[in-house]
Design a protein around this motif. Structure first.
Motif, PDB file in Angstrom:
ATOM      1  N   ARG A  80     -38.206-131.810  35.516  1.00  0.00           N
ATOM      2  CA  ARG A  80     -38.279-132.000  36.969  1.00  0.00           C
ATOM      3  C   ARG A  80     -38.052-130.662  37.655  1.00  0.00           C
ATOM      4  O   ARG A  80     -37.110-129.929  37.340  1.00  0.00           O
ATOM      5  CB  ARG A  80     -37.219-133.004  37.436  1.00  0.00           C
ATOM      6  CG  ARG A  80     -37.347-133.465  38.858  1.00  0.00           C
ATOM      7  CD  ARG A  80     -38.350-134.559  38.945  1.00  0.00           C
ATOM      8  NE  ARG A  80     -38.449-135.105  40.314  1.00  0.00           N
ATOM      9  CZ  ARG A  80     -39.522-135.718  40.738  1.00  0.00           C
ATOM     10  NH1 ARG A  80     -40.553-135.900  39.932  1.00  0.00           N
ATOM     11  NH2 ARG A  80     -39.586-136.196  41.959  1.00  0.00           N
ATOM     12  N   SER A  81     -38.917-130.325  38.611  1.00  0.00           N
ATOM     13  CA  SER A  81     -38.729-129.095  39.388  1.00  0.00           C
ATOM     14  C   SER A  81     -39.012-129.392  40.856  1.00  0.00           C
ATOM     15  O   SER A  81     -39.694-130.372  41.194  1.00  0.00           O
ATOM     16  CB  SER A  81     -39.650-127.981  38.876  1.00  0.00           C
ATOM     17  OG  SER A  81     -40.999-128.340  39.074  1.00  0.00           O
ATOM     18  N   SER A  82     -38.472-128.542  41.742  1.00  0.00           N
ATOM     19  CA  SER A  82     -38.622-128.736  43.183  1.00  0.00           C
ATOM     20  C   SER A  82     -38.967-127.425  43.859  1.00  0.00           C
ATOM     21  O   SER A  82     -38.539-126.354  43.417  1.00  0.00           O
ATOM     22  CB  SER A  82     -37.322-129.277  43.795  1.00  0.00           C
ATOM     23  OG  SER A  82     -36.992-130.530  43.250  1.00  0.00           O
ATOM     24  N   GLU A  83     -39.735-127.512  44.944  1.00  0.00           N
ATOM     25  CA  GLU A  83     -40.023-126.387  45.824  1.00  0.00           C
ATOM     26  C   GLU A  83     -39.663-126.814  47.235  1.00  0.00           C
ATOM     27  O   GLU A  83     -39.774-127.997  47.588  1.00  0.00           O
ATOM     28  CB  GLU A  83     -41.503-125.988  45.759  1.00  0.00           C
ATOM     29  CG  GLU A  83     -41.908-125.399  44.442  1.00  0.00           C
ATOM     30  CD  GLU A  83     -43.351-124.919  44.437  1.00  0.00           C
ATOM     31  OE1 GLU A  83     -44.077-125.124  45.438  1.00  0.00           O
ATOM     32  OE2 GLU A  83     -43.754-124.332  43.421  1.00  0.00           O
ATOM     33  N   TYR A  84     -39.260-125.841  48.053  1.00  0.00           N
ATOM     34  CA  TYR A  84     -38.786-126.127  49.409  1.00  0.00           C
ATOM     35  C   TYR A  84     -39.528-125.239  50.408  1.00  0.00           C
ATOM     36  O   TYR A  84     -39.774-124.064  50.135  1.00  0.00           O
ATOM     37  CB  TYR A  84     -37.281-125.871  49.500  1.00  0.00           C
ATOM     38  CG  TYR A  84     -36.497-126.651  48.476  1.00  0.00           C
ATOM     39  CD1 TYR A  84     -36.101-127.952  48.733  1.00  0.00           C
ATOM     40  CD2 TYR A  84     -36.195-126.091  47.239  1.00  0.00           C
ATOM     41  CE1 TYR A  84     -35.398-128.680  47.780  1.00  0.00           C
ATOM     42  CE2 TYR A  84     -35.500-126.811  46.278  1.00  0.00           C
ATOM     43  CZ  TYR A  84     -35.101-128.109  46.560  1.00  0.00           C
ATOM     44  OH  TYR A  84     -34.415-128.829  45.616  1.00  0.00           O
TER      45      TYR A  84
END
Length: 125
Positions: A80-84
């Motif tokens: 799981r990865s996230s960008e903001y």
């Protein structure tokens, strides 16, 4: 990669539309969340293939700028990865609201947003 399209600041509702393009490997279980002081909108896309582009349209009661966007996804390996991102409306002589009329008396006051990638939800404004 995220590209902004436009923002509609209407007295009855606000909407934002933008494009996301997958520049990497296939991703799955994509969560798209808009935050102001709290969660405003939570949307979902099942998958994006490599180089696939998806148009996103979100309409809520109040999406006042600036606001933040979180895009989270799972890789093919289940990581799981996230960008903001920070969305801001810089209205000036080069970016003035355009009034667009639609049928049945509906009109939009559209303005282009600037989008800045940030490190997390606590960054930016």
């Amino acid at each position: 990669m995220l590209r902004s399209k436009n923002y509609d600041a209407n007295p009855e509702y606000d909407s934002v539309s933008f494009f996301i393009k997958n520049d990497g490997g296939d991703v799955f279980n994509i969560s798209i969340k808009i935050f102001k002081e709290k969660l405003i909108s939570n949307n979902f896309i099942s998958s994006l293939r490599t180089f696939q582009e998806e148009s996103i349209y979100i309409q809520e009661d109040r999406i006042l700028t600036p606001f933040k966007l979180e895009i989270s996804s799972d890789s093919r390996l289940g990581e799981r990865s996230s960008e903001y991102y920070l969305f801001e409306a810089h209205i000036n002589e080069y970016n003035t609201p355009s009034l667009i009329h639609h049928g049945q008396g509906h009109q939009e006051s559209q303005v282009y947003l600037t989008v800045t990638k940030i490190k997390g939800l606590e960054d930016g404004n």
